[in-house]
Scaffold this motif. Structure first.
Motif, PDB file in Angstrom:
ATOM      1  N   PHE A   1       0.846  -1.174   0.000  1.00 35.68           N
ATOM      2  CA  PHE A   1       0.000   0.000   0.000  1.00 35.68           C
ATOM      3  C   PHE A   1       0.889   1.232   0.000  1.00 35.68           C
ATOM      4  CE2 PHE A   1      -3.819   2.274   0.590  1.00 35.68           C
ATOM      5  CZ  PHE A   1      -3.557   3.327   1.429  1.00 35.68           C
ATOM      6  N   ALA A   2       0.539   2.203  -0.817  1.00 34.67           N
ATOM      7  CA  ALA A   2       1.337   3.423  -0.908  1.00 34.67           C
ATOM      8  C   ALA A   2       0.435   4.634  -0.743  1.00 34.67           C
ATOM      9  CB  ALA A   2       2.046   3.483  -2.253  1.00 34.67           C
ATOM     10  N   GLN A   3       1.005   5.678  -0.175  1.00 39.10           N
ATOM     11  CA  GLN A   3       0.253   6.906   0.045  1.00 39.10           C
ATOM     12  C   GLN A   3       1.147   8.091  -0.273  1.00 39.10           C
ATOM     13  OE1 GLN A   3      -1.173   7.302   4.032  1.00 39.10           O
ATOM     14  NE2 GLN A   3      -2.355   9.132   3.581  1.00 39.10           N
ATOM     15  N   CYS A   4       0.577   9.058  -0.968  1.00 38.44           N
ATOM     16  CA  CYS A   4       1.311  10.282  -1.283  1.00 38.44           C
ATOM     17  C   CYS A   4       0.771  11.387  -0.388  1.00 38.44           C
ATOM     18  CB  CYS A   4       1.152  10.639  -2.758  1.00 38.44           C
ATOM     19  SG  CYS A   4       2.040  12.134  -3.230  1.00 38.44           S
ATOM     20  N   ALA A   5       1.307  11.456   0.823  1.00 38.69           N
ATOM     21  CA  ALA A   5       0.888  12.500   1.757  1.00 38.69           C
ATOM     22  C   ALA A   5       1.561  13.807   1.364  1.00 38.69           C
ATOM     23  CB  ALA A   5       1.276  12.109   3.174  1.00 38.69           C
ATOM     24  N   ILE A   6       0.828  14.899   1.509  1.00 42.39           N
ATOM     25  CA  ILE A   6       1.349  16.211   1.132  1.00 42.39           C
ATOM     26  C   ILE A   6       1.406  17.069   2.389  1.00 42.39           C
ATOM     27  CG2 ILE A   6       1.021  18.215  -0.343  1.00 42.39           C
ATOM     28  CD1 ILE A   6      -0.559  16.413  -2.237  1.00 42.39           C
ATOM     29  N   PRO A   7       2.535  17.030   3.112  1.00 43.54           N
ATOM     30  CA  PRO A   7       2.622  17.813   4.346  1.00 43.54           C
ATOM     31  C   PRO A   7       2.691  19.307   4.061  1.00 43.54           C
ATOM     32  CG  PRO A   7       4.719  16.782   3.881  1.00 43.54           C
ATOM     33  CD  PRO A   7       3.746  16.287   2.852  1.00 43.54           C
ATOM     34  N   GLY A   8       1.921  20.055   4.810  1.00 40.94           N
ATOM     35  CA  GLY A   8       1.942  21.508   4.672  1.00 40.94           C
ATOM     36  C   GLY A   8       1.386  22.004   3.360  1.00 40.94           C
ATOM     37  N   GLY A   9       0.740  21.138   2.589  1.00 44.91           N
ATOM     38  CA  GLY A   9       0.147  21.554   1.327  1.00 44.91           C
ATOM     39  C   GLY A   9       1.134  21.849   0.225  1.00 44.91           C
ATOM     40  N   ASP A  10       2.380  21.456   0.384  1.00 42.70           N
ATOM     41  CA  ASP A  10       3.411  21.718  -0.622  1.00 42.70           C
ATOM     42  C   ASP A  10       3.314  20.666  -1.722  1.00 42.70           C
ATOM     43  OD1 ASP A  10       5.600  22.734  -1.933  1.00 42.70           O
ATOM     44  OD2 ASP A  10       7.047  21.735  -0.640  1.00 42.70           O
ATOM     45  N   TYR A  11       2.219  20.703  -2.484  1.00 46.65           N
ATOM     46  CA  TYR A  11       1.988  19.642  -3.460  1.00 46.65           C
ATOM     47  C   TYR A  11       2.947  19.698  -4.641  1.00 46.65           C
ATOM     48  CZ  TYR A  11      -0.553  22.667  -6.733  1.00 46.65           C
ATOM     49  OH  TYR A  11      -0.894  23.638  -7.622  1.00 46.65           O
ATOM     50  N   ASN A  12       3.566  20.836  -4.899  1.00 48.31           N
ATOM     51  CA  ASN A  12       4.529  20.916  -6.009  1.00 48.31           C
ATOM     52  C   ASN A  12       5.747  20.036  -5.771  1.00 48.31           C
ATOM     53  OD1 ASN A  12       3.042  22.745  -7.575  1.00 48.31           O
ATOM     54  ND2 ASN A  12       3.811  24.465  -6.403  1.00 48.31           N
ATOM     55  N   SER A  13       6.069  19.753  -4.517  1.00 42.96           N
ATOM     56  CA  SER A  13       7.210  18.898  -4.209  1.00 42.96           C
ATOM     57  C   SER A  13       6.849  17.414  -4.227  1.00 42.96           C
ATOM     58  CB  SER A  13       7.770  19.240  -2.831  1.00 42.96           C
ATOM     59  OG  SER A  13       8.214  20.567  -2.808  1.00 42.96           O
ATOM     60  N   TYR A  14       5.561  17.103  -4.234  1.00 46.68           N
ATOM     61  CA  TYR A  14       5.140  15.711  -4.144  1.00 46.68           C
ATOM     62  C   TYR A  14       4.371  15.231  -5.364  1.00 46.68           C
ATOM     63  CZ  TYR A  14       6.720  15.881   0.624  1.00 46.68           C
ATOM     64  OH  TYR A  14       7.514  15.995   1.727  1.00 46.68           O
ATOM     65  N   VAL A  15       3.848  16.140  -6.166  1.00 45.12           N
ATOM     66  CA  VAL A  15       3.155  15.781  -7.408  1.00 45.12           C
ATOM     67  C   VAL A  15       3.669  16.728  -8.482  1.00 45.12           C
ATOM     68  CG1 VAL A  15       0.945  15.531  -8.575  1.00 45.12           C
ATOM     69  CG2 VAL A  15       1.101  15.085  -6.133  1.00 45.12           C
ATOM     70  N   GLU A  16       4.322  16.161  -9.496  1.00 41.42           N
ATOM     71  CA  GLU A  16       4.864  16.986 -10.576  1.00 41.42           C
ATOM     72  C   GLU A  16       4.366  16.491 -11.910  1.00 41.42           C
ATOM     73  OE1 GLU A  16       9.052  17.790 -10.655  1.00 41.42           O
ATOM     74  OE2 GLU A  16       9.221  17.487  -8.495  1.00 41.42           O
ATOM     75  N   ARG A  17       4.114  17.424 -12.817  1.00 42.39           N
ATOM     76  CA  ARG A  17       3.761  17.054 -14.188  1.00 42.39           C
ATOM     77  C   ARG A  17       5.031  16.664 -14.932  1.00 42.39           C
ATOM     78  NH1 ARG A  17      -0.536  21.000 -16.886  1.00 42.39           N
ATOM     79  NH2 ARG A  17      -0.638  19.220 -18.254  1.00 42.39           N
ATOM     80  N   VAL A  18       4.896  15.710 -15.810  1.00 43.11           N
ATOM     81  CA  VAL A  18       6.012  15.342 -16.676  1.00 43.11           C
ATOM     82  C   VAL A  18       6.147  16.439 -17.726  1.00 43.11           C
ATOM     83  CG1 VAL A  18       6.854  13.600 -18.302  1.00 43.11           C
ATOM     84  CG2 VAL A  18       5.641  12.903 -16.244  1.00 43.11           C
TER      85      VAL A  18
END
Length: 112
Positions: A1-18
């Motif tokens: 099981f995997a989870q992409c938690a985004i601490p502090g709402g800094d989603y640019n560091s955890y989800v990036e467009r190719v």
């Protein structure tokens, strides 16, 4: 099981467009001190667009609102007293016009 938690709402560091595609993303999956990068692709561009819009909505709804809530509002700041104190006056010089005193001295006055 995997989870992409985004601490502090800094989603640019955890989800990036190719860079070379609008349908693919890279997620940073973390587990304690360990992390991995996982590719996420959508067959349909509309689904990728919806995912990207959801990220933007997340930022505007949760992250930006939290930052606004942390900032002091004008009503919570002490109001400045801009009223004239007793004995203070304001003098306004208008160019080209004569003062009432100089008109009265010339005999013109207001009554004609």
């Amino acid at each position: 099981f995997a989870q992409c938690a985004i601490p502090g709402g800094d989603y640019n560091s955890y989800v990036e467009r190719v860079i070379d595609s609008s349908r693919y993303f890279v997620l940073k999956i973390t587990n304690g001190d360990r992390h991995a990068f996982i590719g996420l692709g959508f067959e349909d561009r509309n689904d990728a667009f919806d995912f990207n819009c959801t990220l933007a909505d997340f930022k505007s709804t949760w992250i930006d609102r939290e930052k606004e809530a942390e900032m002091p509002t004008p009503s919570s700041m002490p109001a400045k007293d801009l009223s004239l104190k007793e004995g203070q006056t304001i003098k306004i010089n208008l160019p080209g016009g004569k003062s009432r005193r100089s008109r009265e001295a010339e005999g013109g006055g207001y009554g004609g």
